[in-house]
Structures are given as structure tokens and as C-alpha cells.
Design an enzyme around this catalytic site. Structure first.
Site, PDB file in Angstrom:
ATOM      1  N   CYS A  78       0.794  -1.064   0.007  1.00 22.44           N
ATOM      2  CA  CYS A  78       0.112   0.060  -0.036  1.00 22.44           C
ATOM      3  C   CYS A  78       0.894   1.298   0.033  1.00 22.44           C
ATOM      4  CB  CYS A  78      -0.769  -0.072   1.045  1.00 22.44           C
ATOM      5  SG  CYS A  78      -1.936   1.330   1.729  1.00 22.44           S
ATOM      6  N   CYS A 186      -0.793   3.699  -6.483  1.00 29.24           N
ATOM      7  CA  CYS A 186      -1.667   3.379  -5.401  1.00 29.24           C
ATOM      8  C   CYS A 186      -2.012   1.737  -5.934  1.00 29.24           C
ATOM      9  CB  CYS A 186      -3.067   4.094  -5.242  1.00 29.24           C
ATOM     10  SG  CYS A 186      -4.486   3.073  -4.288  1.00 29.24           S
TER      11      CYS A 186
HETATM   12  N1  DGL Z   1      -3.768   0.886  -1.730  1.00 24.41           N
HETATM   13  C1  DGL Z   1      -3.549   2.037  -1.166  1.00 24.41           C
HETATM   14  C2  DGL Z   1      -2.597   2.437  -1.752  1.00 24.41           C
HETATM   15  O1  DGL Z   1      -1.470   2.025  -2.409  1.00 24.41           O
HETATM   16  C3  DGL Z   1      -4.451   3.077  -1.063  1.00 24.41           C
HETATM   17  C4  DGL Z   1      -5.960   2.931  -0.601  1.00 24.41           C
HETATM   18  C5  DGL Z   1      -6.685   3.684   0.446  1.00 24.41           C
HETATM   19  O2  DGL Z   1      -6.744   4.901   0.363  1.00 24.41           O
HETATM   20  O3  DGL Z   1      -6.930   3.131   1.555  1.00 24.41           O
HETATM   21  O4  DGL Z   1      -2.111   4.035  -1.566  1.00 24.41           O
END
Ligand code: DGL
Length: 257
Positions: A78, A186
């Protein structure tokens, strides 16, 4: 990873929700004997619109869950969690902590002299980690920031139609400015490659998943553990857990070209 050749390494992979599954999918495609524990913190998603201190706290909680499960390493799959917490958690935790990096460098190299656009959450856009990377690359003038808050939640719920509408809006700036290189900063957005390409066929997409996977494999010497990977999924879900697990297994099948 210890000297015991028979022991199968255990790696915790976390995200605020479904996005990290795009990284897990790439790890599961490799012929290495590893047990992956995936944790999607859906009860607290999205992370990208929260205060940085809150994201740090939530990420730390997930890491503590992994430590109780006796993992050998943790991957923050993430970008938001990485931006808010990797530096701190690497100091605090007893196991190696890996994270994501938006693929700005490969995008800049692939498009010399052009501007590139970064699609990411508020936290990723504003945190020091990104600003440090940009100035290290001397790229401050070449990166256009596109705030994509709201998009991750649509992926978490499998709302592909609504996601496409939001993307259409987000893509107006790069389309108007003729920016072709889009960095998916993301892990959720990796599941939206087809929608993005549909709306903007000239776009060239870059994501950090493969770079992270290569780095993890090299650092933990996973290629010395030939075999088949295994995984278990965990979700802190306020919703119907069956539905959540159903979407997660669909996403693990979803091909990301
Ligand atoms: N998957 C997360 C990232 O790579 C973001 C998602 C969220 O806002 O929770 O930034």
C-alpha cells in the site's frame, strides 16, 4: 530467514483493503515456497484520506497482528501505508519491513523530456517520502499530481462502473495536457488498468508492483526456496465477509496486463 532449509518462510502482506491483492497476485505467480498472510484492513479503509498519524497507527496494528502470527517479514502493499509509516516501523519492528514506491523513476526514464502524471491518494501526494524521491530524481517540474481520493473505495466494493466515471474525470488533465505516462501510485489502481486504457488508449501505464516484488525476492533470497506458494486471506470487514472473500478471489484472478 534462518538457516533451516526445510522451513517455509512466512510473509505478511497488508493493505487498507483489496489493493495489495494486486501485489500478492504477482507473488503467487512465482515458483517459490512461501506462506503469505494477506491482511486487508477494510474496516478502516480508505487510508488515503486520513491523517498521517492515524494511518501509522492502523498500519502498526496490522503489523502487530502479523508479528503474533510469527511472520519473517512484512510487505506494506500500500503506497499510502508506506508513505505514512515505513520509516518508523522499520525502526520499531523486529522483522524486515518492505514497502511500495510509485514507479516515477522508470516512467521518467521511459519518457525523456515529457511530463508524467502520478495518480495517488492525498496521503501519498503530501508525504515527505514522495517529495524526497522527486528531488532525488530532479523531477519536481515533471511530475503532475492527480488526486484520486474515492477511487480505492470503489475498487474495495467492486464498483467498476462508478470507478470508470471517476477515472474519466481524473484523466481530463493528462488528456488536455497530452501527458501519456501515467504512474499508478496506489496498489488499488492496478486493478483499473483496463478501464484507464479504455478511456485513454494513448496512455502508457507504470506501476511499482514488479519492482517491489523483485526487491522482496532478492532481499529475502526467496529464489532459493523453489516450490509452490501458499496464502491465507484476513479482512477486518464491517461488511459481509462472504462477499468480501468472493471479491478478493475474483481480484486474484483478474489479469493485469
Ligand atoms: N492501496 C492504497 C495505496 O496503495 C490506498 C488505498 C486507500 O486510500 O486506502 O495507496
Amino acid at each position: 530467514m534462518g538457516n533451516n532449509k526445510e522451513r517455509v518462510p512466512k510473509i505478511g502482506v497488508m493493505d487498507s483493503g483489496m489493493g495489495g491483492l494486486s501485489v500478492l497476485k504477482e507473488l503467487l505467480d512465482l515458483p517459490y515456497s512461501v506462506n503469505f498472510l494477506y491482511y486487508g484492513d477494510l474496516a478502516h479503509a480508505p487510508y488515503g484520506e486520513k491523517q498521517t498519524s492515524e494511518v501509522l497507527e492502523l498500519t502498526r496494528n496490522v503489523c502487530n497482528f502479523f508479528l503474533k502470527e510469527e511472520v519473517d517479514a512484512i510487505l506494506l502493499a500500500c503506497n499510502t501505508a508506506t508513505s505514512a509509516s515505513a520509516f518508523k516501523l522499520r525502526e520499531e519492528l523486529s522483522v524486515p519491513v518492505f514497502g511500495m514506491e510509485p514507479a516515477i523513476k522508470p516512467a521518467l526514464l521511459a519518457h525523456p523530456g515529457e511530463k508524467i502524471a502520478l495518480l495517488a491518494t492525498s496521503v501519498t501526494h503530501r508525504e515527505e517520502k514522495l517529495h524526497a524521491l522527486k528531488s532525488e530524481l530532479g523531477a519536481s517540474e515533471r511530475v503532475v499530481h492527480l488526486n484520486c481520493d474515492g477511487l480505492a473505495t470503489l475498487v474495495d466494493h467492486g464498483k467498476w462502473g462508478e470507478a470508470k466515471l471517476l477515472i474519466k474525470n481524473i484523466l481530463k488533465i493528462p488528456q488536455e495536457q497530452g501527458i501519456r505516462a501515467l504512474v499508478l501510485g496506489c496498489t488499488h489502481y492496478v486493478f483499473l488498468k483496463n478501464e484507464i486504457k479504455d478511456l485513454y488508449p494513448e496512455a502508457i501505464l507504470h506501476d511499482g508492483n514488479q519492482g517491489t516484488v523483485r526487491h522482496l525476492v532478492r532481499s529475502l533470497h526467496l529464489d532459493g526456496k523453489q516450490g509452490r506458494p501458499n496464502y491465507n486471506l484476513f479482512f477486518s470487514s464491517p461488511n459481509n465477509l462472504k462477499e468480501t472473500e468472493g471479491l478478493a478471489s475474483q481480484l486474484l484472478q483478474k489479469v493485469s496486463p
